[in-house]
Motif scaffolding. Sequence first.
Motif, mmCIF file in Angstrom:
data_model
loop_
_atom_site.group_PDB
_atom_site.id
_atom_site.type_symbol
_atom_site.label_atom_id
_atom_site.label_comp_id
_atom_site.label_asym_id
_atom_site.label_seq_id
_atom_site.Cartn_x
_atom_site.Cartn_y
_atom_site.Cartn_z
ATOM 1 N N LEU A 106 -8.049 7.887 9.737
ATOM 2 C CA LEU A 106 -6.996 7.315 8.902
ATOM 3 C C LEU A 106 -6.478 6.017 9.500
ATOM 4 O O LEU A 106 -6.308 5.020 8.790
ATOM 5 N N TYR B 95 0.860 -1.173 0.000
ATOM 6 C CA TYR B 95 0.000 0.000 0.000
ATOM 7 C C TYR B 95 0.903 1.231 0.000
ATOM 8 O O TYR B 95 2.010 1.208 0.558
ATOM 9 N N ASP C 83 -3.413 0.876 -3.553
ATOM 10 C CA ASP C 83 -3.287 -0.507 -3.079
ATOM 11 C C ASP C 83 -2.054 -1.192 -3.685
ATOM 12 O O ASP C 83 -1.367 -0.618 -4.545
ATOM 13 N N ASP D 217 1.497 11.842 0.278
ATOM 14 C CA ASP D 217 1.224 13.194 0.750
ATOM 15 C C ASP D 217 1.749 14.178 -0.294
ATOM 16 O O ASP D 217 2.956 14.247 -0.526
ATOM 17 N N ALA E 39 -7.748 10.811 0.444
ATOM 18 C CA ALA E 39 -7.750 10.050 1.686
ATOM 19 C C ALA E 39 -7.742 10.961 2.912
ATOM 20 O O ALA E 39 -7.457 12.157 2.824
ATOM 21 N N PHE F 250 -6.246 2.160 8.030
ATOM 22 C CA PHE F 250 -5.015 1.367 7.985
ATOM 23 C C PHE F 250 -5.163 0.067 8.760
ATOM 24 O O PHE F 250 -4.677 -0.981 8.319
ATOM 25 N N TYR G 297 0.783 5.382 0.750
ATOM 26 C CA TYR G 297 0.060 6.559 1.244
ATOM 27 C C TYR G 297 0.870 7.785 0.841
ATOM 28 O O TYR G 297 1.990 7.985 1.314
ATOM 29 N N ASN H 79 -8.327 5.479 -2.418
ATOM 30 C CA ASN H 79 -8.996 6.748 -2.133
ATOM 31 C C ASN H 79 -8.132 7.880 -2.670
ATOM 32 O O ASN H 79 -7.004 8.064 -2.222
ATOM 33 N N PHE I 187 -3.922 13.864 0.160
ATOM 34 C CA PHE I 187 -3.413 12.530 0.479
ATOM 35 C C PHE I 187 -4.110 11.497 -0.392
ATOM 36 O O PHE I 187 -5.329 11.566 -0.589
ATOM 37 N N LEU J 55 -4.342 7.234 -1.259
ATOM 38 C CA LEU J 55 -4.029 5.872 -0.831
ATOM 39 C C LEU J 55 -4.153 4.930 -2.017
ATOM 40 O O LEU J 55 -5.190 4.897 -2.691
ATOM 41 N N PHE K 258 5.144 5.167 3.006
ATOM 42 C CA PHE K 258 4.725 6.562 3.117
ATOM 43 C C PHE K 258 5.583 7.411 2.193
ATOM 44 O O PHE K 258 6.811 7.447 2.318
ATOM 45 N N ILE L 182 3.108 -1.073 4.085
ATOM 46 C CA ILE L 182 2.699 0.231 3.580
ATOM 47 C C ILE L 182 3.908 1.149 3.482
ATOM 48 O O ILE L 182 4.801 1.110 4.342
#
Length: 334
Positions: free
Chosen positions: A325, A219, A307, A223, A317, A329, A221, A314, A303, A305, A253, A251
């Motif tokens: 959030l 995943y 997969d 920003d 997100a 998660f 995420y 999203n 943000f 998200l 970031f 995940i």
Amino acid sequence: MKKLFLIALITFCSIYSFGQSKNVVIFQAEIANKNGDVIYIKDTKNKTIKEIKINNKGVFKDTFEIEKEDFYIFFDGVEYTQLFLKNGYNLKLKMDAKKFDESIVYTGKGSKENNYLAQSVIKEVQMAPEKLVALNEDEFKKMTDDKKLTEETFLDKSNLDKTFVEIQKKNISMNIKGLQRYYTESKAIQKLNNATAPTFNYVNHKGGTTKLEDFKGKYVYIDVWATWCGPCRREIPFLQKVEEKYHGKNIEFVSISIDVQKDFEKWTKFVSEKQLGGTQLFADNDWNSDFVKNLNITGIPRFILIDPNGKIVNADAERPSSPKLQEVFDKLLN
């Protein structure tokens, strides 16, 4: 959506001028849990017209000139609120900076108009964005029509300053247009969910470049932010805590800066000094970067998200500061 449209409204609706003579106002305040030692009074073009020092007890009193009766901005370095100032006003503000909008109360001459503004902000905050976007077009139109009629009717029946009422009616119209724009953009963003995410290949703070495909199987995420963006910077501590909590989980970031190219070194220094975690990337063409345009990003922070297969979960997100959030998660990663 806090204060999403207010600054824009101030800028567009400053259309009233009443001569070249100076006007004098008295402004004093008692501020608990102050955010800084200086208050800035700004005009409709965001130009500072007065800096006011606050003492250790959060108290100040000052007399200063304004060029015209109009809307202004009260800024404490972190938060802001609207003011309506007019010759002869003698305002006293009492507030708690930790509950900024909710705690604002004015007394003295000019308090009726400014308490109206303070309460208007709270009403806007209570308009949950997810509830707006959940409405169909007919429901949304009825909601905005009713909102405009209710607010204008109240102003017509109020005993508020006539100039204030004229300007505020313009603000209401601009606010409705802002809501309509937000609704249209949000609906378009919703359509991106479950689609294949647009890719990118951007400069990595640690060296080389990084593309979305490098995170396949995880995943992601993302920003989208900039060093000049105050709301973006306020999310950083929350993002760092979320990164720490989900460290070692499936995940990644990723933070993508859309600073302009000439600020590349500023971005590099900021990331190093703030010890930002995750994968720190620099977009190739700020707002005009393909990734940004393909995701209809017109405001930041934003943000996204994605997969493990590169599909958008999203496209708008929850922010790190939102407890929701971590609920998302926990469902995906546990």
